[in-house]
Structures are given as structure tokens and as C-alpha cells.
Design a protein around this motif. Structure first.
Motif, PDB file in Angstrom:
ATOM      1  N   ASN A  97       0.777  -1.243   0.000  1.00  0.00           N
ATOM      2  CA  ASN A  97       0.000   0.000   0.000  1.00  0.00           C
ATOM      3  C   ASN A  97       0.809   1.295   0.000  1.00  0.00           C
ATOM      4  OD1 ASN A  97      -2.623   0.168  -0.394  1.00  0.00           O
ATOM      5  ND2 ASN A  97      -3.250   0.084   1.756  1.00  0.00           N
ATOM      6  N   VAL A  98       2.028   1.250  -0.476  1.00  0.00           N
ATOM      7  CA  VAL A  98       2.834   2.472  -0.504  1.00  0.00           C
ATOM      8  C   VAL A  98       2.767   3.108  -1.891  1.00  0.00           C
ATOM      9  CG1 VAL A  98       5.198   3.385  -0.337  1.00  0.00           C
ATOM     10  CG2 VAL A  98       4.330   1.822   1.401  1.00  0.00           C
ATOM     11  N   MET A  99       3.078   2.316  -2.911  1.00  0.00           N
ATOM     12  CA  MET A  99       2.906   2.841  -4.269  1.00  0.00           C
ATOM     13  C   MET A  99       1.493   2.474  -4.705  1.00  0.00           C
ATOM     14  SD  MET A  99       6.533   2.148  -6.080  1.00  0.00           S
ATOM     15  CE  MET A  99       6.949   3.661  -6.861  1.00  0.00           C
ATOM     16  N   ARG A 100       0.776   3.451  -5.204  1.00  0.00           N
ATOM     17  CA  ARG A 100      -0.642   3.228  -5.501  1.00  0.00           C
ATOM     18  C   ARG A 100      -0.982   3.406  -6.970  1.00  0.00           C
ATOM     19  NH1 ARG A 100      -4.077   4.836  -0.735  1.00  0.00           N
ATOM     20  NH2 ARG A 100      -2.814   4.176   1.025  1.00  0.00           N
ATOM     21  N   LEU A 101      -1.930   2.610  -7.404  1.00  0.00           N
ATOM     22  CA  LEU A 101      -2.462   2.794  -8.755  1.00  0.00           C
ATOM     23  C   LEU A 101      -3.103   4.178  -8.839  1.00  0.00           C
ATOM     24  CD1 LEU A 101      -4.035  -0.731  -9.209  1.00  0.00           C
ATOM     25  CD2 LEU A 101      -2.284   0.257 -10.699  1.00  0.00           C
ATOM     26  N   THR A 102      -3.175   4.721 -10.029  1.00  0.00           N
ATOM     27  CA  THR A 102      -3.653   6.102 -10.170  1.00  0.00           C
ATOM     28  C   THR A 102      -5.156   6.215 -10.354  1.00  0.00           C
ATOM     29  OG1 THR A 102      -3.404   6.007 -12.551  1.00  0.00           O
ATOM     30  CG2 THR A 102      -1.496   6.772 -11.290  1.00  0.00           C
TER      31      THR A 102
END
Ligand code: AKG
Ligand code: FE2
Length: 402
Positions: A194-199
């Protein structure tokens, strides 16, 4: 490119619907031409390009295409939906409905892309960042300062490529150990839950990368400031973790950020240094550097459809202050078989969204240690599907006059 955010409940529901068709071929109004040349005023070569663009536009692009629109009304505002592509436009100034009904072929001049129509959910998915918050990027932006790593990278050859095509490629900009460290840092951010997220744009096949905004400590920021930010961040993270344990948080629209880890910070300073060098080369650019950069991770199969990082709209405005896109790739041992190249459509007209008018196509592999600079307002580009995890750091050099 802006984040797509789901519209709130107030945006659901469809009012009156009717169809209209508008001639999209003739999309060059005087206003658009002015908007292009005004915004590019300070730069000679851009001026020349803008004039060329205006000429092409005034010829109407040579083709005329009938587009079916549907008019929808939400909360008293009418929007046009391009029924084929499900793009939703808002029209400024004159009444949208009356323009549509009169079959005014200049209707496109007043249209601003605001989102996509989700037929299944029967709601508009509004585009967010570029349109509403683009200007925010100038908040906290600074004049760049020189960086040792950047010095000498912009050779005469690189600058002439940038001048001619609006793109330049710089290889091996930092030692291999730094490339490796940036890759490791971004890998660990990519692995963290959950750190890099889909846009949000993945649903529409626009882009499939996950992103994270990394706060920079500023070009003048010394180690102390960095450490303080790091400490602050750690404390915040601890608090957040505790909160997360308490409540099951499923709000994926919240915007996250982190402080850039050490090697990323070094590369960011290098990119800031390149903005300084560009200003030295052409003082009229007056580039500023932002307070945050974007880390992106394309997992296998992900790409990013053709787009520009800045576009003009019809009120003499660019949607954001981005002037130059600066990318750094940390992907060691990348080869052509991994796909994922950055495809740039050199010379594509400003109104061309699929690259048909390009005079040259440049496919740039995202190899470790490589920096790519290109003009954000000019270069139509896409990321072809990647067959391996593909990482990138992006900094947008800003034009305070936009
Ligand atoms: O990663 C790249 O090569 C380009 C990504 C891109 O176009 C973007 O993030 O706007
Ligand atoms: Fe882009």
C-alpha cells in the motif's frame, strides 16, 4: 497526467440526454493560436514551433471527422460526452447546449476535457490533478542550484538534440553503485504494501503504473534538513501504522507521499542541477524545481497510453506549469526484450493525440543510469507495455509563467 478520481455521489445520475455531432476537424480557433503563442512567448525556438503549429492548425489539420456527442447534465452543469471514446468535456463561457444545438463547428474551442464517462456506473469519473491542481506544483518550487553530478552532462550535442527534437538522452549520469541503490530503494517501496498506488486510470487502459510522490529536501537542503524530515516521516509513519491497526482503512483516493530515500535524493539533486544547467543555457526558461518528484513502478504488462504531460486548454491556459519532463531510470540489465520503452512522437502536432503527424518516432529503453529530458508541452509520448518490473523517477521542471 492527472489522477482520475471517482466522482462523489453528487455526480451520479444523468439528466437530459441528447445527441449532437460536431466537426472535430476544424479545431483551430484564433483563441487557441493566441494561447499557444502567448504561453511560449519568452522562448524563441518555442515561438517558432508555436507559429508552425498555428499554421498547421489553421489549415484544420487537413481532415474532418464527425464526432457524436451526448449532452448530460450534472448538478445544473451540462457536459458533452464523446460517445465513441467516452471522454467528458466541460464547455466554458457560452452555453454548451446552445453551441451544440447550433452545430457551431467552433464548439471544440471552448471544450475542456474533464473526465471519462463510465457507462456501467452511469457516472462521470473526473480527471483531477492536471486540471484543478496543476498550478499547485509551483507551491514550494524553487530556483534550481547547481549540482556536481549534473555539471558537464548537457553537452553541445545533447543541447542541440533538445533544441531540435525537444528530447535529449543522457547515459551513465551517476556511478553504477548509485543506480543500484536507487533501484533497491524503489524496489523496496514497490514491495511495501500500500505504498505505491495505482492512479485510478488503470481501469480505462490509460496507465497501469503505481506511483508515489517523494518529497525532496530542496536543492539547497543540507543533510540536517534531510535527517529531520526523515525523522519526522518515521514518526508520522509510526502514528499512521497505529491508526491503520485501529481502523480498517480502505480509502484508496487519499494522496500519499514519502521523503525521498538517500540515493533517490541524490538523483533528484542531479535532475535539479540539470534544470540549473538548462537555465544557464537559456535564461529565458527561468525553470523552477518542484518540492516533490514522482516514483513510478510498472509491473509486468503495464504501460501508459500516448499523452502529453502538459496541454493547453481554451482560456489561454496550460493545464499545469510543466515545461520539461526529466526522467531517471534505475533499471539495471534492461534489454530490448523487456519492452517498456518510452516512445516519443517527435514533431507531432499539438492537437494530434495518437502520433499520426510525427516526423520521427524515438523508442527509448529505460536502461539503468539513463536520464531523458523532453519538452512537456510538446512531446507526445507513451510507455509501451513492459515485460519486467520497470522503475522510474520523474521530476517536472516548472515554468513559473504558465
Ligand atoms: O516512465 C516513463 O518513461 C514515462 C512516464 C510518463 O510518461 C509519465 O509518468 O507521465
Ligand atoms: Fe508522461
Amino acid at each position: 497526467m492527472g489522477r482520475v478520481q471517482k466522482a462523489g455521489s453528487e455526480c451520479k445520475g444523468v439528466g437530459s440526454k441528447r445527441s449532437t455531432s460536431i466537426d472535430k476537424g476544424d479545431c483551430a480557433s484564433k483563441k487557441q493560436k493566441n494561447s499557444i503563442s502567448n504561453a511560449l512567448e519568452s522562448n524563441e525556438d518555442q515561438n517558432r514551433m508555436a507559429e508552425e503549429e498555428a499554421e498547421v492548425l489553421s489549415e484544420g489539420g487537413g481532415q474532418s471527422e464527425e464526432v457524436e456527442y451526448q449532452v448530460i447534465e450534472l448538478e445544473g452543469t451540462e457536459y458533452l460526452v464523446d460517445t465513441e471514446e467516452c471522454l467528458v468535456f466541460h464547455q466554458h463561457q457560452q452555453s454548451l447546449a446552445s453551441a451544440a444545438e447550433s452545430n457551431d463547428s467552433d464548439v471544440d474551442d471552448n471544450m475542456q476535457l474533464v473526465g471519462r464517462w463510465d457507462a456501467q456506473l452511469q457516472q462521470v469519473i473526473f480527471l483531477e490533478d492536471d486540471i484543478d491542481h496543476g498550478a499547485d506544483e509551483l507551491n514550494g518550487a524553487e530556483a534550481p542550484t547547481p549540482s556536481e553530478d549534473a555539471r558537464g552532462l548537457l553537452t553541445a550535442e545533447a543541447l542541440s538534440a533538445f533544441q531540435e527534437d525537444g528530447i535529449c538522452i543522457l547515459d551513465d549520469v551517476v556511478p553504477a553503485a548509485v543506480v543500484q541503490q536507487v533501484q533497491a530503494e524503489l524496489e523496496s517501496l514497490a514491495e511495501a504494501e500500500n505504498v505505491m498506488r495505482l492512479t485510478g486510470q488503470e481501469d480505462y487502459g490509460v496507465r497501469g503504473d503505481r506511483i508515489l510522490w517523494l518529497a525532496t529536501s530542496g536543492s539547497q537542503g543540507g543533510g540536517e534538513k534531510e535527517e529531520a524530515l526523515e525523522k519526522e516521516k518515521k514518526e508520522e509513519e509510526k502514528e499512521k501504522e497505529q491508526e491503520a491497526e485501529e481502523e480498517d482503512d480502505d480509502d484508496d483516493e487519499e494522496e500519499d507521499g514519502a521523503v525521498a530515500p538517500a540515493a533517490c535524493q541524490r538523483v533528484i539533486q542531479l535532475l535539479q542541477g540539470l534544470a540549473y544547467e538548462l537555465n544557464q543555457w537559456k535564461p529565458s526558461l527561468e525553470l523552477r524545481v518542484p518540492s516533490r518528484c514522482m516514483a513510478a513502478c510498472y509491473e509486468e504488462g503495464a504501460g501508459f497510453r500516448a499523452h502529453r504531460d502538459n496541454t493547453y486548454e481554451n482560456d489561454n491556459e496550460w493545464v499545469n506549469p510543466r515545461e520539461v519532463t526529466a526522467l531517471f531510470y534505475p533499471n539495471r540489465e534492461w534489454s530490448i526484450k523487456h519492452g517498456g520503452c518510452l516512445r516519443c512522437y517527435v514533431g507531432a502536432h499539438l492537437e494530434d493525440v495518437n502520433g499520426e503527424s510525427a516526423t520521427k518516432i524515438r523508442d527509448i529503453d529505460p536502461i539503468g543510469g539513463r536520464v531523458v529530458l523532453f519538452r512537456s508541452r510538446q512531446i507526445l509520448h507513451e510507455v509501451l507495455p513492459s515485460f519486467r518490473r520497470r522503475l522510474a523517477l520523474t521530476m517536472w521542471m516548472l515554468n513559473p509563467k504558465l
